[in-house]
Each structure stands twice: as C-alpha cells, then as structure tokens.
Design a protein around this motif. Structure first.
Motif: not given
Length: 736
Positions: A586, A594, A602
């Motif tokens: 990530i 995020a 991911i």
C-alpha cells in the motif's frame, strides 16, 4: 528560518532584502509592483546590453526616475551570483503574493535546481532536432510565470547556437498575469542587446488564459502545433473551501476551528466566488472534460497533448497525484496512448523545492507525442539506484488497469510488486471471499453540531467518537485526549483496547444516532485510519473496533459480506492488513490518504478461514487483540512476528523477497536500544525473518545467527513492534 521556507528563498534572502530596500527608497509601496519591474528591466539592460529607454518605449510605459548607478551595481551583484543571471532576474521579478494568494492561484514558483534539470532535457531535445536538420523549432511555456523555465533552456544552449535567432523566432509563452508577462520579457531579454529581437519576442508573449486560447497559441506558429512544451502549471483545484475563504479574508485559523456564522455580505461573497469557479470550470474546454475534482494541472496536461506536434516533446512539473489518483486514470491512459516514449521522475520536497510540506511529492514528466508507448521509464529522485526502471505498459495495465504507478525504487522492487499483484487479485475484486462494503459511521464535519466536548469519563447515554489518531495497529485507543481542539488539541500516547479506558475528544448522545448508526456501535468490526503516509513508520493502521463507540469518517469500518459463511474473516483481514507485506504494497501506491480506491487495489490472497495457515493466523491475532494493556510486551512481539511470517508464506514469498520488503521500512526500530557492534537494533525485522526461516528448510546457519542477535537485543531491553511514538511515557512502562 520560517517553517516550510524553500531552499531557494533562504538562499536569496539577503539579495531579496536588498532589492526591497532599494525599491522602498525610490517610491511608495502602492507603486511597488511597477517599480519592481522597471528596476529589474533596467538591471536586465545592463546584463543584456540593450538600451533601456528604447525598451521602455517599446512597452509604452512612463519611466520612474532613480539613480542608474544603483541598478548597475545590482546587476554586478547578480552577475556574481552562482545562479544564472536570467534565472535570478526571473526569481526576483516574480509577483509578490502572500501564501494564501499563492495557494488560491496554484502558484508554486519553480526552484532553479528543477528549472536547470528541465532546461537540460529541453536542450538535449533541441540538439536532436537540429541534428535532424529541422529548421523551425517552436518552444512554448503555456503558464510561463516570470520565464524561469524558458531561461533555463536558453542558458543551456546559449554557447552552442545563435541565441538571438532562437529568442526572436522560436520562443513563445503565455500567462494570465500581466505582471508575469513583463517579468518573462525582462528575464529573457537579458540574453540579448538587440531591440528588434526583443520586439519579436514581445509579440510571442501572450497575455491570456491558455486553457481558453488554443487557437491563438496555434496561430502563433502553425496549425501543426509546437515542437517542445515546457511548464510548471498551476497545481490548485478549482474549489473554494470555507477554510481558504477565511484565510483570504485575513482570519488566522487552523483546521478544526469551529467557524463563526458568516454575515449576509460574507455569505454572498463566498457563494459568488464558488459560483465563479463553477462557471469557469463549466465553460473551459480542458477543465469541463475532466471527471471528479477539477485540478488545473490536469487541464494543462490535456492542453499540452493537444498543442504538441507529432514527435513533439513535453516536459512538465506535476503533483504526484498524476500517477496515483483515481480521477487521473483517463489522463494516464491518454498519455500512454498518445506517446511514443514517456519518462516519469518522482521527487519529494525534502530538499525544500517549494514552500510546502516536505512530504509532498511531485513528478517531472517527459513525454514524446506519438502512438502506443510500449514502456514507461520510471525513477525516484532520491533513490540509491540511478538507472530508471523500465516498466512495460502491458504489464502495468495487467496489474493496475488504471495505469497508476507504484513507487518502486529498484528493478527488484518492481519485479516483486508485479509478481504479487499478478498472482493475487485485488482486495476490491467482486465475487470473492473478500467482498465487502465500507462504512463511514459519522461525519466529523457535517455532524459536529451534535458533538459533546469536555467529558472526562464514559457516561451512560454518551458514546465516544473514535478519531483517526486513536487508531494504531491492533489498538483502538492509541491516543488519549487531554485538551484543546483541531490542530491545537493536546493528546497523550495510550495503549488501551478497552472501551472503558478511552478518552475521546468528542462524544455523542445515543438518541442523536440513527438506527443503523446505533446498530454499528453494538458489534465488533475492523476499522483503519485513512490519514497516513508512505514515509511513516508504518502506513496501514488497522484495529478491531470494540462495541460501545462510533467511528469518525477518518476511521472507515469494513463489513465483510461473507463473514457469516466464513466466521472470523474480519480478523484474518486485520492480520493481513497490519502485516509488513500488505503495508509495503500500500505504501507503494499511496500519498497521504488510504482511500477506498487505494485499499481496494491492494492484492490479497484468496484464502478460506479454515485453511491451516489462515486458522493459525486468526488464532494468533485473537491472542493479540483481546490482550488488555499488553500490546507491547516481548510475548506479544513474538506472536506478531509469527503472524507476519505466516502471511509471508500466504503471499508465497522467499527469503530475498521478504528482505526487500522489510528493508523498505527505514525508521522501524529506529529508537530501540542499541546493541554492541550494531549501529541500531533491528529487532522487529530480525525476529520476523527468524520466524519465517523456521517455516523453511536448510536455513540452520541463518537461524542460529538471528537467534544470537535477538538474544542480545532482548538483553539490551529491545521489544519488537514497539512504535517510536511510545518511546517516552509508555515505552519504559510496557518494557518492564
């Protein structure tokens, strides 16, 4: 030195101060802008050798009277500077804007170091065109500012070519600011003594909005467009926030401030400015065609692609969101489809190129127009590896269909990222065991009027609100509130998982929540902090959120659709998300947030919770999350190392690949006790490596070496997985 002052500003601080003193002695401050330009035009005349009276007649302006010796003396000082004189003139001639004006206009003046690098690239391309016997070569900066980038190009080729001819026939520029056009003219004019050349140049400097003037730009040269485009376009979004509005009106505030109600006049002004931006975005071709938030740099890149000739070359400084954001996916595809070669060099701002946060990242894009780029040449400026990584576009599309680029530093890193991404589906893939939905349980801005502050302990009928800063890996109470608000709020480190130990900044009454919100507070669920960064000690911070609290919008929670069929699936995800492998993946594609788009991209193993490895991971993870007040003990560290080792096996890594990942976390263990003959303790990385090798065969020697090192670490008082933030009040306590 002021916070976030750029390197260039600090370097030129004395010279700028001297210029300000000179100007203040000549005239009053309300005429400062015009006087600044006239004085520097005079300095330029000494450097270039042209007649200043004729120059000002060309501009049709009324000259100020001042001591000519002062301008000549200043010109001598500029000549002695280590910076090229023309670039220095351009820097000194930039419009004097405060920080708010710079932000509102997206103005980030180009650092001379970056300008020099871009100038070298343009000069190399110019030489190629000359060698190919191309006679007319057109060069434009569509957002020229004070002409620094064009000067950097001229600086590189001035000793090799007939520079008067190039200035007269080949150089073009456009800017929306009259001040900028004057500044660009004076800085470029410092290369010539010929007023006819300057007159021709003046006709090629257009005062206009580039985004609405494509035809005018093309008509300056030919319908075929330009051979070279260089630029540092505005980086601002076409969006006015209340915070920016308050700052523009001179109010000193910080994020998190509760705004006073606007007066009717202020409200009208605020709404008018928002409508004006909306109208501009709707009417401007290169902006209205973009999706999502309207970034000006996106519009300028689309303009550049449109203006370039076939085989033309563009070099631009662009925010790193170009290679990462969901909104720029269409642009990335257009760039690949309309280029025969593309080079992207990634920079961070630690060298203080701009007066913004040192963690901010941007790219230098070099693109040659054509059809079907087969690969992208990618490099990181501060990487130890000097050679760029050649990423095949077909491979990139296979693992990142939106063509977002991972921040890989070496070929080995790219190979590993590609291997994992090509082997495992993304977390957001539909119809998999990981199918999920995200929840934003309460909004910290929209719902703030219902919040209650000043509560010291949990009270019946009140529910604590969990903020992003309170989340760490496996911990939901990593910080405890003390006092203050917004950025001025005071917090202390904490290590509690139990809701009864939370000290939140905000609470909300149960009867203020909707039925669905209240239901969420009655169960355990996984959540993560979405404000993070790739240079942090750890990037992905996920925890098992207990009943009895509600999560703010910076702590999205996840509901797994198939958890009833596969019990404890959320605990398995929690373990994987907090592993170094997931964290490494990530942080290769993230900047400071995020968001769901990033997390969903991911790769993650598709594994049933009844799988032997998965069952063991779940068992170990439950041992951690239900350990009250024991988050950072030696025993917990050993358990977490075993979890990471098992997850490395889930991802199918070998020892070298695990080493690549672990070595990419430079500040992990940085504050652990040092060990004899070791610069720093590597307790966390070494104990993970040890547990991983225990699952393999034929590593007896390596296991013994690691065991011996870990014995020394433990004797020195080191504990694996202790974050640096706990080095003060909690670290000694948990260590004992």
């Amino acid at each position: 030195m002021a916070k976030n002052t750029s390197y260039q500003e600090a370097l030129l601080e004395d010279l700028k101060a001297e210029l300000e003193n000179i100007l203040s002695d000549i005239s009053e401050s309300d005429k400062a802008s015009e006087l600044q330009l006239q004085f520097l035009e005079h300095v330029s005349s000494f450097l270039g050798g042209f007649n200043i009276s004729q120059y000002h007649s060309l501009l049709d302006i009324e000259r100020y009277e001042y001591n000519l010796n002062v301008a000549e003396e200043f010109a001598v000082k500029i000549k002695k500077s280590p910076l090229p004189s023309s670039i220095l003139l351009g820097i000194l001639a930039t419009e004097n804007l405060n920080n708010i004006e710079k932000k509102s206009k997206g103005v980030y003046y180009t650092d001379y170091r970056l300008a020099s690098l871009m100038g070298q690239k343009m000069a190399n391309r110019y030489s190629e065109l000359v060698q190919n016997k191309q006679e007319s070569i057109s060069i434009i900066d569509p957002s020229c500012g004070s002409g620094i980038l064009l000067c950097s190009f001229l600086e590189e080729i001035k000793d090799c070519y007939a520079i008067d001819t190039i200035i007269s026939n080949n150089i073009y520029a456009i800017d929306i600011s009259k001040h900028a056009i004057r500044a660009a003219l004076l800085s470029i004019s410092s290369y010539t003594a010929n007023l006819d050349v300057i007159s021709s140049l003046k006709e090629h400097l257009l005062l206009a909005d580039s985004l609405n003037e494509k035809q005018s730009l093309v008509n300056l040269v030919s319908p075929k467009g330009f051979d070279m485009i260089i630029g540092n376009p505005p980086w601002e979004k076409l969006k006015l926030t209340r915070h920016e509005f308050e700052l523009s009106n001179g109010n000193t505030i910080h994020y998190g401030t509760l705004f006073d109600k606007l007066s009717q006049d202020q409200l009208n002004e605020f709404n008018q400015k928002k409508l004006a931006l909306k109208k501009y975005a709707k009417e401007t071709k290169y902006i209205k065609e973009t999706k999502g938030e309207k970034d000006l740099y996106v519009a300028f890149l689309n303009l550049g692609l449109d203006l370039l000739k076939e085989n033309g070359e563009m070099i631009q400084l662009i925010p790193a969101s170009l290679i990462r954001n969901q909104q720029t996916a269409t642009l990335r595809k257009a760039m690949i489809n309309n280029s025969i070669s593309m080079s992207i060099k990634l920079f961070d701002n630690k060298a203080r190129y701009f007066q913004i946060d040192g963690r901010f990242k941007f790219v230098m894009l070099q693109l040659r127009k054509g059809t079907g780029s087969k690969q992208i040449s990618f490099s990181v400026n501060n990487s130890k590896t000097k050679d760029p990584i050649e990423i095949k576009t077909k491979e990139l599309e296979k693992i990142r269909p939106d063509f977002s680029l991972p921040e890989v530093n070496t070929k080995d890193e790219w190979n590993l990222f590609y291997k994992i991404s090509n082997t495992f589906p993304s977390f957001g893939m539909k119809n998999s065991i990981w199918e999920h939905s995200y929840n934003r349980e309460i909004d910290m801005t929209l719902d703030k009027n219902m919040f209650i502050t000043g509560i010291q302990n949990i009270r019946e009928g009140l529910i604590p609100i969990l903020e992003g800063r309170m989340i760490h890996q496996f911990i939901t109470g990593a910080k405890a509130y003390i006092s203050g608000s917004g950025r001025k709020a005071r917090w202390e480190q904490s290590i509690f998982n139990n809701i009864s130990n939370f000290r939140s900044q905000y609470y909300i009454k149960e009867d203020s929540l909707s039925y669905s919100q209240l239901e969420k507070t009655k169960k355990w669920r996984v959540g993560f902090c979405d404000i993070t960064g790739q240079t942090n000690e750890r990037t992905m911070l996920a925890a098992y959120v207990p009943p009895g609290c509600i999560c703010g919008n910076k702590v999205p929670t996840i509901e797994f659709i198939h958890e009833e069929q596969f019990p404890r699936l959320s605990i398995l995800w929690l373990a994987i998300a907090n592993s170094f492998i997931f964290d490494w993946l990530i942080r290769k594609v993230i900047t400071t947030n995020a968001n769901f788009f990033i997390v969903d991209s991911i790769p993650i193993p598709i594994v049933n919770t009844s799988n032997i490895l998965a069952s063991k991971i779940i068992e170990l993870t439950e041992n951690i999350i239900f350990r009250q007040n024991a988050s950072y003990t030696w025993e917990t560290g050993e358990i977490r190392a075993k979890i990471d080792a098992l997850i490395a096996n889930l991802y199918g890594l070998n020892k070298n690949e695990l080493d690549i990942i672990l070595n990419d976390f430079p500040i992990v263990d940085k504050l652990q006790p040092k060990v004899e003959n070791e610069l720093n303790s590597n307790i966390t990385k070494d104990i993970i490596a040890l547990e991983f090798l225990k699952t393999k065969e034929n590593y007896e020697t390596e296991i013994k070496i690691l065991n011996d090192k870990i014995t020394l670490y433990k004797k020195a008082g080191a504990i694996p997985f202790v974050p640096s933030q706990f080095k003060t009040q909690n670290y000694d306590r948990v260590r004992n």
